[in-house]
Motif scaffolding. Sequence first.
Motif, PDB file in Angstrom:
ATOM      1  N   MET A   1     -35.113  -4.908 -11.841  1.00 27.76           N
ATOM      2  CA  MET A   1     -33.776  -4.315 -11.898  1.00 27.76           C
ATOM      3  C   MET A   1     -33.079  -4.551 -10.564  1.00 27.76           C
ATOM      4  N   GLU A   2     -31.835  -4.986 -10.651  1.00 29.86           N
ATOM      5  CA  GLU A   2     -31.019  -5.159  -9.453  1.00 29.86           C
ATOM      6  C   GLU A   2     -30.625  -3.794  -8.896  1.00 29.86           C
ATOM      7  N   ILE A   3     -30.560  -3.687  -7.596  1.00 33.74           N
ATOM      8  CA  ILE A   3     -30.222  -2.402  -6.978  1.00 33.74           C
ATOM      9  C   ILE A   3     -28.849  -1.910  -7.427  1.00 33.74           C
ATOM     10  N   SER A   4     -27.904  -2.817  -7.624  1.00 31.49           N
ATOM     11  CA  SER A   4     -26.556  -2.403  -8.040  1.00 31.49           C
ATOM     12  C   SER A   4     -26.570  -1.678  -9.385  1.00 31.49           C
ATOM     13  N   GLU A   5     -27.555  -1.983 -10.242  1.00 33.77           N
ATOM     14  CA  GLU A   5     -27.662  -1.327 -11.542  1.00 33.77           C
ATOM     15  C   GLU A   5     -28.065   0.147 -11.423  1.00 33.77           C
ATOM     16  N   MET A   6     -28.610   0.526 -10.284  1.00 34.50           N
ATOM     17  CA  MET A   6     -29.058   1.907 -10.079  1.00 34.50           C
ATOM     18  C   MET A   6     -27.899   2.848  -9.743  1.00 34.50           C
ATOM     19  N   PHE A   7     -26.771   2.285  -9.332  1.00 36.45           N
ATOM     20  CA  PHE A   7     -25.599   3.074  -8.945  1.00 36.45           C
ATOM     21  C   PHE A   7     -24.578   3.034 -10.079  1.00 36.45           C
ATOM     22  N   GLN A   8     -24.730   3.917 -11.037  1.00 33.24           N
ATOM     23  CA  GLN A   8     -23.865   3.956 -12.211  1.00 33.24           C
ATOM     24  C   GLN A   8     -22.888   5.128 -12.120  1.00 33.24           C
ATOM     25  N   PRO A   9     -21.638   4.929 -12.527  1.00 29.28           N
ATOM     26  CA  PRO A   9     -20.672   6.032 -12.493  1.00 29.28           C
ATOM     27  C   PRO A   9     -21.135   7.290 -13.244  1.00 29.28           C
ATOM     28  N   GLU A  10     -21.903   7.120 -14.315  1.00 26.56           N
ATOM     29  CA  GLU A  10     -22.398   8.293 -15.053  1.00 26.56           C
ATOM     30  C   GLU A  10     -23.362   9.133 -14.216  1.00 26.56           C
ATOM     31  N   LEU A  11     -23.828   8.559 -13.093  1.00 25.45           N
ATOM     32  CA  LEU A  11     -24.764   9.251 -12.206  1.00 25.45           C
ATOM     33  C   LEU A  11     -24.089   9.707 -10.917  1.00 25.45           C
ATOM     34  N   ILE A  74     -40.403   9.112 -13.371  1.00 23.90           N
ATOM     35  CA  ILE A  74     -39.233   8.235 -13.506  1.00 23.90           C
ATOM     36  C   ILE A  74     -39.415   7.285 -14.682  1.00 23.90           C
ATOM     37  N   LEU A  75     -38.437   7.283 -15.586  1.00 20.37           N
ATOM     38  CA  LEU A  75     -38.452   6.362 -16.728  1.00 20.37           C
ATOM     39  C   LEU A  75     -37.628   5.112 -16.435  1.00 20.37           C
ATOM     40  N   THR A  76     -36.472   5.295 -15.814  1.00 20.18           N
ATOM     41  CA  THR A  76     -35.577   4.202 -15.441  1.00 20.18           C
ATOM     42  C   THR A  76     -35.097   4.452 -14.018  1.00 20.18           C
ATOM     43  N   PRO A  77     -35.215   3.480 -13.133  1.00 19.93           N
ATOM     44  CA  PRO A  77     -34.769   3.676 -11.744  1.00 19.93           C
ATOM     45  C   PRO A  77     -33.286   4.056 -11.663  1.00 19.93           C
ATOM     46  N   PHE A  78     -32.968   4.920 -10.699  1.00 18.77           N
ATOM     47  CA  PHE A  78     -31.597   5.416 -10.567  1.00 18.77           C
ATOM     48  C   PHE A  78     -31.340   5.938  -9.164  1.00 18.77           C
ATOM     49  N   LYS A 114     -40.448   0.193  -2.993  1.00 18.80           N
ATOM     50  CA  LYS A 114     -38.992   0.030  -3.018  1.00 18.80           C
ATOM     51  C   LYS A 114     -38.296   1.325  -2.623  1.00 18.80           C
ATOM     52  N   GLN A 115     -38.913   2.468  -2.953  1.00 18.41           N
ATOM     53  CA  GLN A 115     -38.336   3.762  -2.593  1.00 18.41           C
ATOM     54  C   GLN A 115     -38.223   3.900  -1.082  1.00 18.41           C
ATOM     55  N   VAL A 116     -39.235   3.486  -0.359  1.00 16.53           N
ATOM     56  CA  VAL A 116     -39.213   3.551   1.105  1.00 16.53           C
ATOM     57  C   VAL A 116     -38.082   2.673   1.652  1.00 16.53           C
ATOM     58  N   GLY A 117     -37.919   1.477   1.090  1.00 14.59           N
ATOM     59  CA  GLY A 117     -36.847   0.586   1.528  1.00 14.59           C
ATOM     60  C   GLY A 117     -35.473   1.159   1.258  1.00 14.59           C
ATOM     61  N   LEU A 118     -35.292   1.765   0.075  1.00 14.08           N
ATOM     62  CA  LEU A 118     -34.008   2.364  -0.269  1.00 14.08           C
ATOM     63  C   LEU A 118     -33.709   3.569   0.615  1.00 14.08           C
ATOM     64  N   LEU A 152     -23.263  -2.928  -1.216  1.00 16.85           N
ATOM     65  CA  LEU A 152     -24.257  -3.641  -2.018  1.00 16.85           C
ATOM     66  C   LEU A 152     -24.031  -5.151  -1.919  1.00 16.85           C
ATOM     67  N   ARG A 153     -22.776  -5.586  -2.009  1.00 19.30           N
ATOM     68  CA  ARG A 153     -22.459  -7.015  -1.911  1.00 19.30           C
ATOM     69  C   ARG A 153     -22.827  -7.575  -0.540  1.00 19.30           C
ATOM     70  N   GLU A 154     -22.613  -6.768   0.491  1.00 17.85           N
ATOM     71  CA  GLU A 154     -22.938  -7.218   1.855  1.00 17.85           C
ATOM     72  C   GLU A 154     -24.418  -7.176   2.143  1.00 17.85           C
ATOM     73  N   GLY A 155     -25.204  -6.589   1.236  1.00 11.60           N
ATOM     74  CA  GLY A 155     -26.641  -6.508   1.428  1.00 11.60           C
ATOM     75  C   GLY A 155     -27.069  -5.411   2.369  1.00 11.60           C
ATOM     76  N   VAL A 156     -26.131  -4.578   2.791  1.00  7.18           N
ATOM     77  CA  VAL A 156     -26.459  -3.469   3.698  1.00  7.18           C
ATOM     78  C   VAL A 156     -27.266  -2.412   2.951  1.00  7.18           C
ATOM     79  N   LEU A 157     -26.935  -2.207   1.703  1.00  3.42           N
ATOM     80  CA  LEU A 157     -27.614  -1.233   0.858  1.00  3.42           C
ATOM     81  C   LEU A 157     -28.591  -2.003  -0.016  1.00  3.42           C
ATOM     82  N   ASN A 158     -29.893  -1.806   0.239  1.00  3.92           N
ATOM     83  CA  ASN A 158     -30.913  -2.544  -0.504  1.00  3.92           C
ATOM     84  C   ASN A 158     -32.212  -1.767  -0.517  1.00  3.92           C
ATOM     85  N   TYR A 159     -33.230  -2.331  -1.174  1.00  5.83           N
ATOM     86  CA  TYR A 159     -34.531  -1.659  -1.158  1.00  5.83           C
ATOM     87  C   TYR A 159     -35.658  -2.604  -0.734  1.00  5.83           C
ATOM     88  N   ASP A 160     -35.282  -3.640   0.011  1.00  7.32           N
ATOM     89  CA  ASP A 160     -36.315  -4.578   0.495  1.00  7.32           C
ATOM     90  C   ASP A 160     -36.861  -4.157   1.835  1.00  7.32           C
TER      91      ASP A 160
END
Length: 160
Positions: A1-11, A74-78, A114-118, A152-160
């Motif tokens: 899953m791409e990190i950008s998918e974890m940031f949803q408006p519904e959340l 966790i069922l789906t990362p968010f 990935k949690q530690v990276g995020l 996210l686009r600039e890569g500043v926000l990531n989980y690597d």
Amino acid sequence: MEISEMFQPELMEFHLKVVSESELFQVVGEKLAKLGYVTESYVGGLIKREEVFPTGLITQYLNIALPHGNPEHILTPFVFITRLDQAIVVKQMGDGQELLTKDFFFLGMADGKKQVGLLSSLMMLFMNEGFVQTYQEATSRDSLKEVLDVYLREGVLNYD
């Protein structure tokens, strides 16, 4: 899953009205369970984890909290983001001192590495005055998503 998918408006929630951390965890946990992101055991696990490993964080520009449950809940990362109407007491990461905050980023990662990276990425982001200013100016789900998308686009926000 791409990190950008974890940031949803519904959340993303603004103006949540709660009086305690446990009430906040219950409200957020119920919403996440209803949306299929977490198991029914999530809230209990989150409360237990927070008692042992508090996640409040004092930064130069804004106090925040980064609650995160264990992967088995966790069922789906968010990432669930909420800004409360009134600050509540939480305990600080590391020393357990009390602090007030109204800004919460709930992290749900099935992969502990990935949690530690995020976590690290978010902590660095909140040390950036420009980010904090634009984050605080966001008053809707759409405007907050736009702010996050830039980092996210600039890569500043990531989980690597």
